[in-house]
Scaffold this active site. Structure first.
Site, PDB file in Angstrom:
ATOM      1  N   SER A   1       9.625   5.295 -12.061  1.00  0.00           N
ATOM      2  CA  SER A   1       9.753   5.154 -13.547  1.00  0.00           C
ATOM      3  C   SER A   1      11.378   5.186 -13.617  1.00  0.00           C
ATOM      4  CB  SER A   1       9.224   6.547 -13.405  1.00  0.00           C
ATOM      5  OG  SER A   1       9.640   7.631 -12.991  1.00  0.00           O
TER       6      SER A   1
ATOM      7  N   GLY B   1       0.693  -1.114  -0.232  1.00  0.00           N
ATOM      8  CA  GLY B   1       0.288  -0.107  -0.045  1.00  0.00           C
ATOM      9  C   GLY B   1       0.711   1.479   0.042  1.00  0.00           C
TER      10      GLY B   1
ATOM     11  N   GLU C   1      14.684  -4.450  -3.867  1.00  0.00           N
ATOM     12  CA  GLU C   1      14.249  -4.491  -5.047  1.00  0.00           C
ATOM     13  C   GLU C   1      15.084  -4.015  -6.172  1.00  0.00           C
ATOM     14  OE1 GLU C   1      11.959  -6.771  -5.126  1.00  0.00           O
ATOM     15  OE2 GLU C   1      10.725  -5.785  -5.592  1.00  0.00           O
TER      16      GLU C   1
ATOM     17  N   GLU D   1      12.092   7.861 -15.931  1.00  0.00           N
ATOM     18  CA  GLU D   1      12.489   8.868 -15.343  1.00  0.00           C
ATOM     19  C   GLU D   1      13.095   9.021 -13.986  1.00  0.00           C
ATOM     20  OE1 GLU D   1       9.816   8.470 -16.425  1.00  0.00           O
ATOM     21  OE2 GLU D   1       9.765   9.540 -18.556  1.00  0.00           O
TER      22      GLU D   1
END
Lengths: 382, 316
Positions: free
Chosen positions: A366, A127, A244, A368
């Site tokens: 993203s 979340g 990650e 970017e």
């Protein structure tokens, strides 16, 4: 130099491929389809991996793992993603929810959650993102309001993968409003059955059930549900992101599909335009490049030398590979008769890859944001 | 998995960087262009002093890695000398170096050196090569000249792979330098009251170029390992590296020039020299399209060695 992962890793790969061949349906293209059998297949496969000690190999022995080497972990990531992630949503629990609970959880939280993840019995969702807090995650507004000896959490999360099937949510919300937006964030481990939680699926091109909205309306949480100190959630989130760093081994699926193309097309392969086969060769080089950049990050992480810029370089390379290879593969299947059995399976896998690749440069940070991180490292080093 | 050059090779690369700098650094290419006849006399003693000619890259792993490190350092200074080709000299025959050549208009940047060259086609055909006199001043030719070839014995696969790979290490050194120069420039140069580096449009161009550079670095190490470990597809790996390196060079130098603006075309900037003298490495023996065509032809339907290169491993 030595780019050979060794016999141990090769043996692990063979074992994983054999398990996938015998235990995962031949047409499996991920757990998030309209066919409930796909999710069941993923759940079954997770339990099987857990029984064979392969689900949480990287975990310490204390929590049911066997302290697998970084290269064994890499091989697992590669084999799973290459074969359309037969662990379904559970890779999240294994890769970062479990390790984060090991570091920051109370003994009660560890006893409650870690064995369930290790047995492959539980799905988690994350979340984090909100309608007005995507790349700028620290701007999130979901608030936990003090109420007696607990909090009432209200707000909205979005793009929450697996929320329809998850039993638990790793929830980031605001417990106080301070001048600096990164302060005052906290993490709660919340059961998805808690009163006040409503999940609405968002139908999307990657498949149904993948993306969701999660509405929280006065959801009751207590101190016992908090992961780490109240107000220190941002620090924990940074750690989550570090777990990650290498992320999904997207290059492995690209490589498998690219290598599969001439096999699936058979005699039609040579009839493809030379330029298209040239693009195919270019993508094979790009897939190798992304794989080697992933290994570089693993190696640096292993030696405690990894910088955000190194991981970002890999992420940029691999997400672009995902999209560029998908376009080339779509051209390949578009120019061939794919009515045969293997060619037809190949075409479906390519189409799935293409749909999924659209999200590659958006999901999990993203492109970017990766470029911003990378340019900071690049320019700061001068 | 060991993903870095050995310490000795890295040390050797650093020593080479320092020795070439002490001998003139960026001025070496400028001096060679002004007086081509002097380039050999100016550069060979530096390389000899480093022990470059004692290196035998095919003898052992450490020496091959040291050769790669030396090529990279030479690239850093755009050293106007075919270091990679000389380090690849074949064990057999009385040659000073090995050049990979195209079967159409074979050429190499070896004008005026008076050395004895062996050459290899991409099909492994060996030649004795004689360099013709330079067709133009180095400002135009960058020391590239036509070669006359006499057929000789076939060239060993590993020799061919090495002769394709080491020049890519030189090109990598040029990409390292081009990125360093460009980062330094955008941090220093101010427009609109702030350094160019503060503009996201500039930052994103830099990151795209850096992804290319770092990708070449990893592929270059892999190609070297492929030769070291005697892999049968070492030439494919070398061509894969070359295809990526030439593509990367296009991007890195395009970004470098764009971000330097007009000053980047001028002789007073190092990037201008780097850019011009990278051209032979990018164009010879084959340019990007021709390299990729040759790689595609060689890969056939087998593909590139990797996680799923065995046909039975792809379809589950």
């Amino acid at each position: 130099m030595d780019f050979d992962m060794g016999d141990g890793v090769a043996g692990l790969r063979t074992r994983l491929r054999e398990l996938i061949r015998t235990e995962v349906p031949e047409d499996y293209l991920g757990a998030f389809t309209d066919d409930p059998a796909d999710l069941e297949a993923a759940q079954r496969f997770c339990r099987l991996l857990a029984e064979q000690g392969l689900l949480c190999m990287a975990w310490p022995e204390e929590w049911g793992g066997r302290g697998a080497s970084p290269w064994e972990q890499t091989a697992v990531r590669e084999e799973m993603w290459a074969h359309h992630e037969p662990r379904g949503a559970q890779y999240m629990g294994v890769n970062w929810v479990g390790p984060t609970i090991m570091r920051h959880g109370t003994p009660e939280q560890q006893r409650q959650h870690l064995p369930a993840i290790a047995r492959g019995e539980v799905i988690w969702c994350q979340g984090f993102s909100e309608p007005n807090a995507g790349s700028d995650l620290a701007s999130l507004q979901t608030a936990a309001r003090r109420d007696g000896d607990g909090w009432r959490v209200s707000g909205q999360k979005i793009w929450t993968s697996y929320a329809t099937m998850a039993q638990w949510c790793f929830l980031l919300c605001r417990t106080s409003s301070e001048a600096k937006k990164q302060r005052g964030l906290s993490i709660f481990l919340v059961p998805m059955t808690a009163p006040g939680i409503e999940v609405r699926p968002i139908r999307a091109m990657m498949g149904p059930h993948h993306l969701n909205e999660v509405f929280l309306d006065d959801v009751w949480v207590t101190e016992a549900d908090a992961l780490g100190p109240i107000g220190e959630g941002w620090t924990v989130v940074q750690e989550v992101l570090s777990f990650e760093r290498v992320g999904i081994a997207r290059y492995a699926r690209c490589e498998r599909l690219l290598q599969w193309a001439p096999v699936a097309l058979g005699d039609q392969w040579e009839a493809l335009p030379e330029e298209l086969r040239g693009s195919w060769a270019r993508m094979l080089v790009r897939a190798r490049r992304a794989r080697l950049l992933a290994y570089r990050v693993v190696d640096m992480q292993n030696r405690g030398r990894v910088h955000p810029g190194d991981a970002a370089a890999y992420r940029i390379a691999v997400t672009r590979l995902d999209q560029e290879s998908a376009e080339v593969l779509m051209e390949i299947v578009g120019g061939a008769d794919t009515s045969g059995e293997d060619a037809s399976r190949f075409r479906r896998a390519v189409e799935d890859h293409w749909r999924y690749s659209v999200s590659a440069t958006v999901a999990s940070g993203s492109i970017e944001m990766q470029r911003i991180l990378m340019s900071r490292s690049l320019l700061a080093a001068r | 998995m060991i993903l870095e050059l050995c310490e000795e090779a890295q040390d050797f690369g650093r020593s080479a960087l320092g020795a070439i700098e002490a001998a003139g650094g960026d001025r070496l290419v400028q001096a060679a262009e002004a007086d081509p006849a002097q380039r050999q006399a100016a550069i060979e003693p530096v390389l000899a002093g480093l022990g470059a000619w004692q290196l035998e890259p095919r003898r052992n792993l450490e020496e091959m890695e040291a050769a790669a490190a030396l090529c990279r350092s030479a690239g850093h200074w755009a050293l106007p000398y075919p270091v990679a080709a000389r380090l690849c000299r074949p064990a057999a025959g009385d040659f000073d170096g090995l050049l990979v050549v195209s079967d159409v208009e074979p050429a190499a940047p070896v004008a005026g050196l008076g050395l004895r060259w062996a050459a290899a086609g991409l099909d492994g055909q060996g030649y004795a090569a004689t360099a013709r006199p330079a067709p133009a001043a180095p400002r135009r030719s960058a020391f590239v000249t036509r070669l006359d070839l006499q057929p000789a014995a076939r060239v060993d696969t590993a020799d061919l792979a090495l002769a394709l790979t080491l020049p890519c290490w030189t090109l990598l050194g040029m990409l390292d330098r081009a990125m360093a120069l460009t980062c330094a420039y955008v941090l220093e140069r101010q427009q609109f009251g702030q350094p160019l580096a503060s503009f996201q449009g500039v930052q994103f161009q830099l990151t795209d170029a850096e992804v290319e550079r770092v990708g070449v670095e990893e592929l270059a190490k892999y190609a070297l390992w492929s030769i070291e470990s005697g892999r049968p597809d070492a030439v494919d790996d070398a061509l894969a590296l070359r295809a990526a390196a030439v593509e990367a060079a296009e991007i890195v130098f395009r970004v470098a020039h764009q971000l330097h603006g007009a000053i980047g075309f001028c002789d007073e900037t190092t990037i201008s020299w780097m850019s011009r003298y990278s051209a032979p490495l990018r164009r010879l023996p084959l340019g990007l399209t021709a390299t990729r065509t040759e790689l595609t032809r060689r890969l056939g339907r087998q593909g590139l060695a990797g996680l799923f290169s065995s046909p039975s491993s792809t379809s589950q």
